[in-house]
Design a protein around this motif. Sequence first.
Motif, PDB file in Angstrom:
ATOM      1  N   PRO A  72      38.867  19.158  34.082  1.00 35.55           N
ATOM      2  CA  PRO A  72      39.348  20.263  33.242  1.00 35.55           C
ATOM      3  C   PRO A  72      38.531  21.541  33.451  1.00 35.55           C
ATOM      4  O   PRO A  72      39.021  22.632  33.207  1.00 35.55           O
ATOM      5  CB  PRO A  72      39.189  19.730  31.821  1.00 35.55           C
ATOM      6  N   ASN A  73      37.258  21.393  33.893  1.00 37.37           N
ATOM      7  CA  ASN A  73      36.413  22.556  34.175  1.00 37.37           C
ATOM      8  C   ASN A  73      35.310  22.141  35.143  1.00 37.37           C
ATOM      9  O   ASN A  73      35.198  20.967  35.493  1.00 37.37           O
ATOM     10  CB  ASN A  73      35.839  23.163  32.878  1.00 37.37           C
ATOM     11  N   PHE A  74      34.494  23.079  35.540  1.00 37.97           N
ATOM     12  CA  PHE A  74      33.465  22.781  36.542  1.00 37.97           C
ATOM     13  C   PHE A  74      32.255  22.052  35.958  1.00 37.97           C
ATOM     14  O   PHE A  74      31.599  21.296  36.662  1.00 37.97           O
ATOM     15  CB  PHE A  74      33.034  24.060  37.272  1.00 37.97           C
ATOM     16  N   GLU A  75      31.966  22.251  34.687  1.00 38.40           N
ATOM     17  CA  GLU A  75      30.830  21.557  34.079  1.00 38.40           C
ATOM     18  C   GLU A  75      31.103  20.068  33.902  1.00 38.40           C
ATOM     19  O   GLU A  75      30.193  19.254  33.981  1.00 38.40           O
ATOM     20  CB  GLU A  75      30.458  22.168  32.722  1.00 38.40           C
ATOM     21  N   ALA A  76      32.349  19.707  33.607  1.00 40.14           N
ATOM     22  CA  ALA A  76      32.726  18.304  33.381  1.00 40.14           C
ATOM     23  C   ALA A  76      33.914  17.941  34.261  1.00 40.14           C
ATOM     24  O   ALA A  76      34.899  17.371  33.791  1.00 40.14           O
ATOM     25  CB  ALA A  76      33.050  18.089  31.908  1.00 40.14           C
ATOM     26  N   ALA A  77      33.816  18.257  35.520  1.00 41.49           N
ATOM     27  CA  ALA A  77      34.953  18.066  36.429  1.00 41.49           C
ATOM     28  C   ALA A  77      35.292  16.591  36.597  1.00 41.49           C
ATOM     29  O   ALA A  77      34.456  15.796  36.997  1.00 41.49           O
ATOM     30  CB  ALA A  77      34.649  18.693  37.778  1.00 41.49           C
ATOM     31  N   GLU A  78      36.520  16.260  36.250  1.00 46.35           N
ATOM     32  CA  GLU A  78      37.040  14.926  36.532  1.00 46.35           C
ATOM     33  C   GLU A  78      37.596  14.892  37.955  1.00 46.35           C
ATOM     34  O   GLU A  78      37.499  13.884  38.638  1.00 46.35           O
ATOM     35  CB  GLU A  78      38.148  14.563  35.536  1.00 46.35           C
ATOM     36  N   VAL A  79      38.195  16.021  38.358  1.00 46.70           N
ATOM     37  CA  VAL A  79      38.803  16.121  39.679  1.00 46.70           C
ATOM     38  C   VAL A  79      38.586  17.527  40.227  1.00 46.70           C
ATOM     39  O   VAL A  79      38.794  18.512  39.517  1.00 46.70           O
ATOM     40  CB  VAL A  79      40.328  15.857  39.609  1.00 46.70           C
ATOM     41  N   PHE A  80      38.174  17.608  41.471  1.00 50.19           N
ATOM     42  CA  PHE A  80      38.214  18.866  42.202  1.00 50.19           C
ATOM     43  C   PHE A  80      39.575  18.898  42.883  1.00 50.19           C
ATOM     44  O   PHE A  80      39.821  18.166  43.833  1.00 50.19           O
ATOM     45  CB  PHE A  80      37.086  18.969  43.237  1.00 50.19           C
ATOM     46  N   VAL A  81      40.462  19.732  42.365  1.00 51.14           N
ATOM     47  CA  VAL A  81      41.828  19.792  42.869  1.00 51.14           C
ATOM     48  C   VAL A  81      41.877  20.504  44.214  1.00 51.14           C
ATOM     49  O   VAL A  81      42.660  20.146  45.094  1.00 51.14           O
ATOM     50  CB  VAL A  81      42.743  20.509  41.850  1.00 51.14           C
ATOM     51  N   GLU A  82      41.017  21.500  44.386  1.00 52.68           N
ATOM     52  CA  GLU A  82      41.018  22.291  45.620  1.00 52.68           C
ATOM     53  C   GLU A  82      39.623  22.847  45.866  1.00 52.68           C
ATOM     54  O   GLU A  82      38.923  23.226  44.933  1.00 52.68           O
ATOM     55  CB  GLU A  82      42.015  23.452  45.496  1.00 52.68           C
ATOM     56  N   ASP A  83      39.239  22.883  47.126  1.00 51.72           N
ATOM     57  CA  ASP A  83      38.016  23.558  47.577  1.00 51.72           C
ATOM     58  C   ASP A  83      38.300  24.008  48.989  1.00 51.72           C
ATOM     59  O   ASP A  83      38.295  23.204  49.921  1.00 51.72           O
ATOM     60  CB  ASP A  83      36.813  22.628  47.520  1.00 51.72           C
ATOM     61  N   THR A  84      38.605  25.296  49.142  1.00 53.53           N
ATOM     62  CA  THR A  84      39.068  25.781  50.432  1.00 53.53           C
ATOM     63  C   THR A  84      38.449  27.132  50.775  1.00 53.53           C
ATOM     64  O   THR A  84      38.092  27.899  49.891  1.00 53.53           O
ATOM     65  CB  THR A  84      40.617  25.872  50.454  1.00 53.53           C
ATOM     66  N   ILE A  85      38.347  27.392  52.048  1.00 53.77           N
ATOM     67  CA  ILE A  85      37.903  28.692  52.576  1.00 53.77           C
ATOM     68  C   ILE A  85      39.120  29.336  53.223  1.00 53.77           C
ATOM     69  O   ILE A  85      39.782  28.730  54.074  1.00 53.77           O
ATOM     70  CB  ILE A  85      36.788  28.531  53.636  1.00 53.77           C
ATOM     71  N   ILE A  86      39.426  30.574  52.805  1.00 50.64           N
ATOM     72  CA  ILE A  86      40.583  31.286  53.347  1.00 50.64           C
ATOM     73  C   ILE A  86      40.193  32.713  53.696  1.00 50.64           C
ATOM     74  O   ILE A  86      39.187  33.225  53.197  1.00 50.64           O
ATOM     75  CB  ILE A  86      41.769  31.293  52.355  1.00 50.64           C
ATOM     76  N   THR A  87      41.004  33.361  54.525  1.00 50.26           N
ATOM     77  CA  THR A  87      40.737  34.754  54.888  1.00 50.26           C
ATOM     78  C   THR A  87      41.592  35.731  54.094  1.00 50.26           C
ATOM     79  O   THR A  87      41.309  36.919  54.081  1.00 50.26           O
ATOM     80  CB  THR A  87      40.972  34.976  56.394  1.00 50.26           C
ATOM     81  N   ALA A  88      42.617  35.241  53.427  1.00 50.67           N
ATOM     82  CA  ALA A  88      43.493  36.097  52.616  1.00 50.67           C
ATOM     83  C   ALA A  88      42.935  36.226  51.208  1.00 50.67           C
ATOM     84  O   ALA A  88      42.023  35.503  50.819  1.00 50.67           O
ATOM     85  CB  ALA A  88      44.895  35.499  52.574  1.00 50.67           C
ATOM     86  N   ASN A  89      43.501  37.163  50.432  1.00 51.07           N
ATOM     87  CA  ASN A  89      43.072  37.330  49.040  1.00 51.07           C
ATOM     88  C   ASN A  89      44.112  36.749  48.076  1.00 51.07           C
ATOM     89  O   ASN A  89      44.268  37.209  46.960  1.00 51.07           O
ATOM     90  CB  ASN A  89      42.761  38.784  48.716  1.00 51.07           C
ATOM     91  N   SER A  90      44.792  35.706  48.537  1.00 50.62           N
ATOM     92  CA  SER A  90      45.711  34.975  47.665  1.00 50.62           C
ATOM     93  C   SER A  90      45.870  33.559  48.197  1.00 50.62           C
ATOM     94  O   SER A  90      45.613  33.281  49.381  1.00 50.62           O
ATOM     95  CB  SER A  90      47.062  35.668  47.578  1.00 50.62           C
ATOM     96  N   PHE A  91      46.317  32.680  47.287  1.00 49.26           N
ATOM     97  CA  PHE A  91      46.468  31.266  47.641  1.00 49.26           C
ATOM     98  C   PHE A  91      47.476  30.653  46.677  1.00 49.26           C
ATOM     99  O   PHE A  91      47.357  30.825  45.465  1.00 49.26           O
ATOM    100  CB  PHE A  91      45.117  30.556  47.527  1.00 49.26           C
ATOM    101  N   ILE A  92      48.472  29.966  47.207  1.00 44.44           N
ATOM    102  CA  ILE A  92      49.483  29.322  46.371  1.00 44.44           C
ATOM    103  C   ILE A  92      49.211  27.825  46.326  1.00 44.44           C
ATOM    104  O   ILE A  92      49.001  27.190  47.362  1.00 44.44           O
ATOM    105  CB  ILE A  92      50.903  29.602  46.903  1.00 44.44           C
ATOM    106  N   LYS A  93      49.211  27.293  45.094  1.00 42.25           N
ATOM    107  CA  LYS A  93      48.922  25.873  44.905  1.00 42.25           C
ATOM    108  C   LYS A  93      49.805  25.316  43.794  1.00 42.25           C
ATOM    109  O   LYS A  93      49.814  25.846  42.678  1.00 42.25           O
ATOM    110  CB  LYS A  93      47.448  25.699  44.523  1.00 42.25           C
TER     111      LYS A  93
END
Length: 123
Positions: A70-91
């Motif tokens: 639900p958040n980074f302090e108590a993350a149950e799941v990392f849904v996405e961790d990506t490096i991109i060159t654009a300033n947008s991302f659709i998920k």
Amino acid sequence: MIQVFKKFMVIVVVLFLFNCEQIIEVEDISNEQIVVLSPVNNTTLTSNEVNFTWEPLDFAEQYQLQIAHPNFEAAEVFVEDTIITANSFIKPLVTNTYQWRVRALNFAYETQYTTQNLTIEDQ
């Protein structure tokens, strides 16, 4: 043979100085901050396809985007961790609560993360 060695050493020194100059000229972006366009903090969406966008940052070469539930302090799941060159991302995201963050990167520096809360509800 000595002449060839001297020419080789001159070329090596020139290449070394050129590469050092490139490193020195990298802009320090570490004190900059990403400006989020959408979804802004505490947004609730009914669409499961989320378009994460932010203003491009001068001298940034890439962006690191992370999404956690639900958040980074108590993350149950990392849904996405990506490096991109654009300033947008659709998920696409399922109904749930999330926290997402983005930071800018270049060859030598990175900004702090800008973090936002997000809720996806059923339509």
